[in-house]
Design a protein around this motif. Structure first.
Motif, PDB file in Angstrom:
ATOM      1  N   THR A   1       0.811  -1.213   0.000  1.00 48.63           N
ATOM      2  CA  THR A   1       0.000   0.000   0.000  1.00 48.63           C
ATOM      3  C   THR A   1       0.843   1.260   0.000  1.00 48.63           C
ATOM      4  O   THR A   1       0.456   2.259  -0.557  1.00 48.63           O
ATOM      5  CB  THR A   1      -0.895   0.003   1.237  1.00 48.63           C
ATOM      6  N   HIS A   2       2.028   1.193   0.558  1.00 46.68           N
ATOM      7  CA  HIS A   2       2.808   2.415   0.674  1.00 46.68           C
ATOM      8  C   HIS A   2       3.371   2.852  -0.658  1.00 46.68           C
ATOM      9  O   HIS A   2       3.817   3.964  -0.808  1.00 46.68           O
ATOM     10  CB  HIS A   2       3.933   2.228   1.678  1.00 46.68           C
ATOM     11  N   ARG A   3       3.375   1.929  -1.673  1.00 46.45           N
ATOM     12  CA  ARG A   3       3.916   2.291  -2.989  1.00 46.45           C
ATOM     13  C   ARG A   3       2.935   3.168  -3.753  1.00 46.45           C
ATOM     14  O   ARG A   3       3.333   3.931  -4.610  1.00 46.45           O
ATOM     15  CB  ARG A   3       4.177   1.018  -3.799  1.00 46.45           C
TER      16      ARG A   3
ATOM     17  N   ARG B   1       9.558   8.601  -0.326  1.00 44.50           N
ATOM     18  CA  ARG B   1       9.851   7.181  -0.127  1.00 44.50           C
ATOM     19  C   ARG B   1      10.663   6.986   1.155  1.00 44.50           C
ATOM     20  O   ARG B   1      10.405   6.077   1.940  1.00 44.50           O
ATOM     21  CB  ARG B   1      10.646   6.652  -1.322  1.00 44.50           C
ATOM     22  N   THR B   2      11.658   7.901   1.331  1.00 48.82           N
ATOM     23  CA  THR B   2      12.453   7.823   2.560  1.00 48.82           C
ATOM     24  C   THR B   2      11.537   7.875   3.769  1.00 48.82           C
ATOM     25  O   THR B   2      11.636   7.063   4.690  1.00 48.82           O
ATOM     26  CB  THR B   2      13.461   8.992   2.614  1.00 48.82           C
ATOM     27  N   PHE B   3      10.607   8.873   3.688  1.00 50.44           N
ATOM     28  CA  PHE B   3       9.694   8.991   4.823  1.00 50.44           C
ATOM     29  C   PHE B   3       8.810   7.753   4.939  1.00 50.44           C
ATOM     30  O   PHE B   3       8.540   7.252   6.021  1.00 50.44           O
ATOM     31  CB  PHE B   3       8.828  10.247   4.685  1.00 50.44           C
ATOM     32  N   ALA B   4       8.385   7.295   3.756  1.00 47.28           N
ATOM     33  CA  ALA B   4       7.508   6.119   3.770  1.00 47.28           C
ATOM     34  C   ALA B   4       8.255   4.937   4.363  1.00 47.28           C
ATOM     35  O   ALA B   4       7.724   4.203   5.205  1.00 47.28           O
ATOM     36  CB  ALA B   4       7.053   5.799   2.346  1.00 47.28           C
TER      37      ALA B   4
ATOM     38  N   ILE C   1       9.337   2.678  11.289  1.00 42.84           N
ATOM     39  CA  ILE C   1       8.789   3.101  12.588  1.00 42.84           C
ATOM     40  C   ILE C   1       7.548   2.293  12.908  1.00 42.84           C
ATOM     41  O   ILE C   1       7.359   1.824  14.033  1.00 42.84           O
ATOM     42  CB  ILE C   1       8.475   4.617  12.564  1.00 42.84           C
ATOM     43  N   ALA C   2       6.708   2.123  11.855  1.00 43.72           N
ATOM     44  CA  ALA C   2       5.472   1.356  12.075  1.00 43.72           C
ATOM     45  C   ALA C   2       5.814  -0.052  12.545  1.00 43.72           C
ATOM     46  O   ALA C   2       5.195  -0.578  13.471  1.00 43.72           O
ATOM     47  CB  ALA C   2       4.667   1.306  10.792  1.00 43.72           C
TER      48      ALA C   2
END
Lengths: 128, 698
Positions: B2-4, B310-313, B319-320
């Motif tokens: 999903t993050h993509r 993307r870095t943040f993702a 982190i998640a």
């Protein structure tokens, strides 16, 4: 000739009564009256007060402490020296007896000589 | 994953926006380029037009020159005209023909109304003579109009007209007409001068003024149209630079729809429209620097943004995952804590002792099920109540004020110790209890833990035991009193001297009776010491004096055994904190043993010396020493080296056990040294100062 001191011995055991009487008479030369109960002792004291009372603690009917209390309750005999003769050994029991403030406590069994010397001590106004 | 999706959306959006911006930038660049190009074209075309204007003006000067020629001449002969005209035409390449037509007024004889006629008198070049000579200009309406205009205005008039004589050129020509007035009467018209100009030659002359190619004209198609003609007609002339294809004859309207510059030729009175159309209709490709910058920056920005996103993702995902992991760990830890708590709670719940926590003021914070059972209250009823509610009135009154203070005061000795108290149940009955209070370690206000044990059953057992011991002792002592008394009377001759054998027997019986009494006493002592129920009456005692007292007491006993007692007193006064009678009991036992085991003539030494906070007592004998196989159980009850010895030595076998128990009860210790070769020394330490012993009941 002076009259020998009179001792009233109270004990429900006839053997002890006899031995104590013999020891006191033969060794100490006292005049001894023996009775088997507190009531009798009170009657004797009433009639003819002795110089000293040797009181057994555990007796049927009136116990030694009760007898002492009864004597104390009579004004005229309140100061009569009373020595407990007891076979009790527990510290708590001894402390209980001591609280009644007798002239002395002598533990059974005892040597005749010790008994006589302690009685003499009390008769002389001391405690044992 | 999903993050993509957001990243893809971001990329796509970024690329779309970038491309749009790029296209806008391109269009802008093209527009700028076109505008610039148009300006350039205009400048260049104006250069062309300037040349055209100049040449046209120059060529047209031939007409006034002819007028001047007539003005200066009385009469012009044909040869003169030819000569002059030839010189004019040679000078002006566009001029292809010159004519002179005198004005002929209508004669009075003519009855019909007639206009002035202009019959052509001279024509140059001569080739055109045949066609034009004699022709009345007025007979041709288009010429008539030009002539009329020139006469009326008195000026040169120029028109575009189709060639009227093939000898004098073809296609459409410029026709220039100028009036010539009479020399002596300037109000009278002498005639008109007419010039024909070939448009291609005129334009050619103007553009090849330098005689060479490579001027601005090389970049253009030059198209000449009649200024006020049909917009759909083909051009009058199409110019092409040397060596190039002439442009196609496209109508004016079409040219005007493309990039072009139009110019009316002022110098000849604007009958011609020159249109310059650049060969390269499209402006040159603009420098794409700006659009490429936009494209590259946009893509770079998009890439960077996507990268950052993307870095943040990724970081978010990490982190998640971390959070997930931590959450799982936390849950696990919580589970374990809960488990441990349940475990602890189950211990608290299952324990048979009452566990009660109280705050500093003595209020109950919690109570376990055992406390509920012991006191008869439910935990809910207890929480928040003062602890004194669980005490008999007398104790409660005593504790009410003082409890809190005593909890706070370490000197009070309540915290950290076990005390015997009385508890009160809900039904009012009072019972003996043991209470241990300790402080709970933790944050926040101080809290205390009270462990309550209902010791009334134990007390009852103790009392029962005491009663039993008392009774047994009593029942044993009473007959013993009679036995010993009788024997004493016999032994001492109260009934006369005894035969020798009988006296011996009586003596034996008496000694045995006495030993029985000692045994009973020792057993009682041991029982009390073993259960910790012997009360010690401790005072400060002079150790040296105590030693002397014991020696004096046992002097007779020692003498009978032919043993000497020697004292080794301390150098200075030495005090110990102890129960005097019990200490005498220990010393008597040790000295008694030493005397009994000493050979006749031996010496027993008694000593006491201060050592590191204790008084060290010693009893030394010269006996045979302690057998190795006996050393292990020396202090055990009823142990003597030789059972056969017992009678001879007269002990009960309990003395050392009792001595050890008494010393220990004082907080000291007892031991011995028995070197090879005989002689034994017993030592025991008694503290000099009072000691606090844990567990001692105050």
């Amino acid at each position: 000739m002076t009259r020998p001191p009179t001792i009233l011995h109270v004990d429900d055991d006839p053997a002890i009564r006899e031995i104590v009487r013999l020891l006191l008479e033969k060794i100490g030369g006292f005049a001894v009256t023996s009775v088997a109960s507190g009531q009798e002792a009170l009657a004797i004291v009433q009639r003819q007060p002795p110089d000293l009372v040797l009181l057994d603690v555990m007796m049927p009917g009136m116990s030694g402490p009760e007898t002492l209390q009864a004597l104390r309750d009579r004004q005229e005999h309140a100061s009569l020296p009373v020595v407990f003769l007891t076979a009790k050994v527990l510290q708590s029991e001894m402390e209980q007896l001591a609280r009644l403030d007798p002239a002395g406590i002598i533990q059974k069994p005892f040597r005749g000589e010790d008994l006589v010397s302690k009685v003499r001590q009390v008769l002389a106004g001391g405690r044992c | 994953m999903t993050h993509r999706r957001p990243i893809l959306a971001l990329l796509l959006g970024g690329v779309l926006i970038t491309i749009s911006a790029w296209r806008v930038a391109c269009r802008h660049e093209w527009r700028l380029s076109a505008e610039r190009y148009a300006t350039l074209v205009e400048h260049a075309a104006n250069g062309l037009f300037l040349g055209l204007e100049r040449e046209s003006a120059a060529e047209l000067a031939a007409i006034p020159a002819m007028v001047s020629f007539y003005d200066c001449s009385e009469r012009v002969e044909p040869e003169e005209f030819d000569r002059y005209a030839a010189s004019m035409m040679s000078r002006y390449p566009g001029l292809v023909a010159l004519m002179w037509a005198p004005a002929v007024a209508p004669g009075p004889a003519d009855a019909l109304p007639a206009a002035t006629s202009y019959p052509v008198q001279y024509v140059a070049p001569r080739a055109g003579q045949a066609a034009a000579a004699g022709m009345d200009l007025a007979s041709r309406p288009e010429l008539q109009a030009v002539v009329d205009a020139a006469v009326t205005d008195g000026e040169v008039q120029v028109r575009v007209l189709p060639a009227f004589d093939p000898q004098l050129g073809d296609g459409e020509q410029l026709v220039a007409v100028a009036p010539v007035l009479e020399r002596d009467d300037r109000r009278k018209l002498q005639g008109v001068v007419l010039g024909l100009y070939d448009i291609p030659r005129l334009v050619q002359a103007a553009l090849t003024i330098d005689g060479e190619n490579g001027g601005p004209e090389d970049d253009f198609d030059l198209l000449i149209y009649p200024a006020d003609g049909d917009r759909d007609r083909s051009p009058l002339y199409r110019y092409a630079a040397t060596g190039t294809q002439p442009p196609s004859p496209i109508p004016l309207s079409e040219v005007q729809s493309e990039l072009h510059v139009a110019h009316r030729l002022q110098s000849i009175g604007t009958p011609l429209l020159a249109v310059a159309r650049p060969r390269a209709l499209q402006p040159p490709a603009p420098a794409r620097f700006f659009s490429w910058t936009v494209l590259v920056s946009g893509l770079a920005l998009t890439g960077t943004l996507a990268g950052i996103f993307r870095t943040f993702a990724v970081r978010n995902r990490v982190i998640a995952r971390l959070v997930e992991q931590r959450t799982a760990e936390l849950e696990q830890a919580n589970k374990e804590i809960a488990q441990r708590e349940r475990h602890l709670q189950s211990i608290v719940d299952a324990t048979l002792d009452g566990i009660i926590t109280i705050d500093e003021s003595g209020r109950i914070l919690s109570a376990n099920p055992a406390s509920e059972r012991i006191f008869g209250y439910s935990a809910d009823e207890l929480v928040g109540q003062p602890l004194t509610r669980l005490m008999p009135d007398r104790a409660a009154a005593q504790h009410h004020e003082g409890l809190a203070a005593r909890l706070q005061d370490p000197e009070a000795g309540i915290v950290g110790s076990t005390i015997e108290v009385q508890g009160r149940r809900r039904d009012g009955t009072v019972f003996d209890a043991e209470l241990s209070i300790s402080e709970l370690v933790g944050e926040g206000p101080r809290r205390f833990l009270g462990v309550v044990r209902d010791i009334s059953p134990r007390k009852e057992v103790d009392q029962l035991k005491d009663r039993f011991i008392s009774t047994v002792s009593h029942e044993l002592r009473t007959p013993l009193t009679a036995i010993l008394g009788s024997l004493e009377l016999l032994r001492d001759g109260a009934f006369g001297p005894l035969p020798e054998g009988a006296a011996h027997m009586v003596s034996l019986a008496y000694d045995s009776g006495e030993r029985l009494v000692r045994l009973i006493n020792d057993i009682l002592d041991l029982e009390r010491l073993g259960t910790g129920r012997m009360d010690l009456h401790k005072t400060d005692i002079d150790a040296g004096a105590l030693l002397s007292h014991v020696a004096a007491t046992l002097q007779g006993f020692a003498s009978r055994h032919e043993v000497r007692l020697e004292l080794d007193p301390p150098a200075s006064t030495l005090q110990v904190h102890a129960d005097r009678d019990r200490l005498v009991q220990v010393l008597t036992n040790l000295v008694g043993n030493a005397v009994r085991f000493s050979p006749p003539g031996g010496t027993v030494r008694l000593g006491v010396q201060p050592t590191a906070g204790v008084a060290r007592f010693s009893v030394q004998d010269e006996g045979p020493g302690i057998p190795d196989d006996f050393k292990d159980r020396l202090f055990a009850p009823f142990s003597q080296a030789d059972a056969g010895d017992t009678r001879r030595q007269g002990g009960t076998g309990l003395g050392l056990s009792i001595a050890k128990a008494i010393v220990q009860e004082h907080g000291g210790q007892i031991w011995y040294e028995s070197p090879q070769g005989g002689g034994t020394t017993f030592f025991f330490d008694i503290p000099v100062q009072p000691v606090d012993r844990p567990g001692v009941r105050p």
